[in-house]
Design a protein around this motif. Structure first.
Motif, short mmCIF file in Angstrom:
data_model
loop_
_atom_site.label_atom_id
_atom_site.label_comp_id
_atom_site.label_asym_id
_atom_site.label_seq_id
_atom_site.Cartn_x
_atom_site.Cartn_y
_atom_site.Cartn_z
N LEU A 192 10.64 -63.92 -36.63
CA LEU A 192 11.29 -64.61 -37.73
C LEU A 192 11.31 -66.13 -37.64
O LEU A 192 10.99 -66.81 -38.61
N ARG A 219 12.15 -63.78 -47.94
CA ARG A 219 12.69 -65.07 -47.57
C ARG A 219 12.44 -66.14 -48.61
O ARG A 219 13.21 -67.06 -48.79
N GLY A 220 11.30 -66.03 -49.26
CA GLY A 220 10.97 -67.01 -50.29
C GLY A 220 11.79 -66.80 -51.55
O GLY A 220 11.58 -67.50 -52.54
N GLY A 249 8.22 -62.47 -45.50
CA GLY A 249 7.95 -63.79 -46.04
C GLY A 249 8.30 -63.88 -47.52
O GLY A 249 8.87 -64.86 -47.97
N GLU A 266 0.41 -68.20 -47.93
CA GLU A 266 1.57 -69.09 -48.00
C GLU A 266 1.62 -69.79 -49.36
O GLU A 266 2.69 -69.94 -49.94
N ASN A 305 4.55 -69.56 -52.19
CA ASN A 305 5.22 -70.74 -52.71
C ASN A 305 5.10 -70.83 -54.22
O ASN A 305 6.04 -71.20 -54.91
N GLU A 309 16.11 -69.00 -46.92
CA GLU A 309 15.65 -70.28 -46.36
C GLU A 309 14.67 -71.01 -47.27
O GLU A 309 13.93 -70.41 -48.02
N TYR A 360 9.37 -68.20 -36.60
CA TYR A 360 8.10 -68.92 -36.78
C TYR A 360 7.59 -68.85 -38.21
O TYR A 360 6.58 -69.47 -38.55
N ASN A 361 8.27 -68.04 -39.04
CA ASN A 361 7.92 -68.03 -40.46
C ASN A 361 6.47 -67.67 -40.74
O ASN A 361 5.83 -68.28 -41.59
N VAL A 417 11.43 -72.80 -48.28
CA VAL A 417 10.06 -72.46 -47.91
C VAL A 417 9.36 -73.72 -47.40
O VAL A 417 9.46 -74.77 -48.02
N ASN A 418 8.69 -73.57 -46.28
CA ASN A 418 8.05 -74.81 -45.80
C ASN A 418 6.66 -74.99 -46.41
O ASN A 418 5.87 -74.06 -46.51
#
Lengths: 329, 79
Positions: free
Chosen positions: B44, A99-100, A96, A57, A61, A173, B46-47, A175-176
């Motif tokens: 999806l 999406r990032g 992932g 992750e 990021n 989206e 839950y990333n 990124v958390n």
């Protein structure tokens, strides 16, 4: 030291003759198994630590939040090299990254190196071929990832993603960042706490590939003892232009993990196969496989999978031929 | 009743993980339904980028392979 122990065990304690095929087969088997298991434990542990320190992750990021002027391909390839062996996360990883907001080319850099350079392949190579070949292999893996990622980015391949993935890309989206302690010190502490878990995982990885390792070494040992040297020279020596393409094309659909293949290839080289051919063969076996293509089918159109596999295959063939021309063995 | 989801792929290590989660939940006596999810589209929300992952009542509680002790701890926390 391991050789001394092995010689003692096989020749003195068991009492086999060192010059007989049986003696040399058993000696090869015991020596290689011991050496490889030790290296495998060590490398898996080291990679486990690295992974705890740079969780995926955080890597994503970092890649998506920094302007990197082209180095991002190289970084993605390096990150791909240090992420763990199990390829079953490749699809969620891919998603992932998309999406990032990470460009497809950079994602490809990661996707190429990730299976190609892993702890098992490194340990097996170091245990059989030694440091020099290992460094060449890892270097080529990272180079392939970097270069091909840049190359593929030029063709705007986004249009060949599956429709639902394209939609994801559009929404892009945020990124958390939670779950990620930001300070280096905090992360260091976290890594220290996880050492027992990392050690257990290293043991787990070693145990799970052990049957393949032993089977590979056993076949290698048999060939070592019983196949006359120079046997393969006739078909696969380096002045045969088709040796590399043939080896690579045979290897692509193969799904033998590095563990099983490398000890066999070691013996092939001893018996006259050119090192470049052998390296290309291993890269193709480890880096590309049919099951991986099936997995990717979920996120890419067939066309994109062909482009991806085709480019990587071609690049490995070129590398292999290049090695044969430059390494004199 | 708790709703536990195991996000996973169909590879050996993930299946072993799912089995131990199911076993631990059963032994703990927790009132829960456990389901295995191997469809990326369903994952999806839950990333997650590392499998296997564990979701309890729509809350992501772990990613990556974790030890049985850690699973037990997580399940106990729900009782």
């Amino acid at each position: 030291m391991i050789q001394l122990f092995t010689d003692n065990l096989v020749y003195n304690i068991i009492g086999l003759d060192g010059s007989s095929p049986l003696g040399s087969t058993i000696n090869f088997f015991v020596y290689d198994s011991l050496k490889i298991i030790l290296i495998l434990l060590f490398i898996s542990f080291l990679m486990g630590l690295l992974n705890t320190f740079f969780p995926i992750e955080a890597i994503r990021n970092f890649l998506s939040s920094h302007r990197l002027y082209g180095i991002q391909y190289f970084l993605a390839a390096i990150f791909g090299a240090v992420t763990p062996f199990c390829s079953c996360s490749s699809i969620p990883l891919f998603i992932g990254f998309v999406r990032g907001g990470i460009p497809l080319g950079v994602t490809f850099s990661f996707l190429i190196t990730s299976p190609l350079v892993n702890e098992v392949a490194i340990a097996m190579l170091a245990g059989t071929f030694g440091l020099k070949v290992t460094v060449i292999y890892v270097g080529s893996g990272v180079f392939l990832g970097t270069f091909l990622g840049m190359f593929l980015e030029r063709f705007k391949l986004e249009r060949f993603l599956s429709d639902w993935v394209k939609n994801l890309q559009r929404t892009n989206e945020s990124v958390n960042n939670d779950a990620m302690p930001c300070s280096l010190k905090q992360r260091g502490v976290q890594v220290l706490q996880k050492i027992p878990q990392v050690a257990r995982d290293a043991l787990g990885v070693t145990r799970s590939v052990l049957p393949y390792v032993l089977a590979g070494i056993a076949i290698g040992a048999l060939m070592h003892g019983y196949v006359p040297s120079g046997f393969f020279e006739e078909y696969l020596s380096k002045d045969k232009w088709f040796a590399v393409p043939l080896a690579v094309i045979l290897a692509v659909p193969m799904y033998a993990n590095a563990a099983g293949v490398i000890p066999i290839v070691e013996v092939l080289v001893q018996k006259g196969v050119a090192l470049g051919t052998a390296l290309a063969f291993m890269m193709a076996v480890v880096g590309l496989s049919l099951p991986e293509a099936m997995l990717l089918k979920k996120v890419m159109t067939l066309k994109l999978i062909f482009v991806f596999f085709g480019t990587v295959t071609a690049a490995i063939i070129v590398l292999g031929i290049g090695y044969n021309l430059s390494i004199s063995s | 009743m708790k709703n536990i989801k195991i996000l996973m792929s169909q590879c050996g290590c993930n299946i072993a993980f799912a089995e131990s989660v199911e076993k631990i939940v059963k032994e703990s006596g927790l009132d829960a339904s456990v389901s295995r999810i191997d469809d990326v589209v369903q994952m999806l929300p839950y990333n997650v980028m590392t499998l296997p992952a564990l979701v309890i009542d729509e809350r992501l509680v772990s990613t990556g392979k974790i030890s049985e002790d850690k699973i037990k701890e997580l399940i106990k926390g729900e009782i």
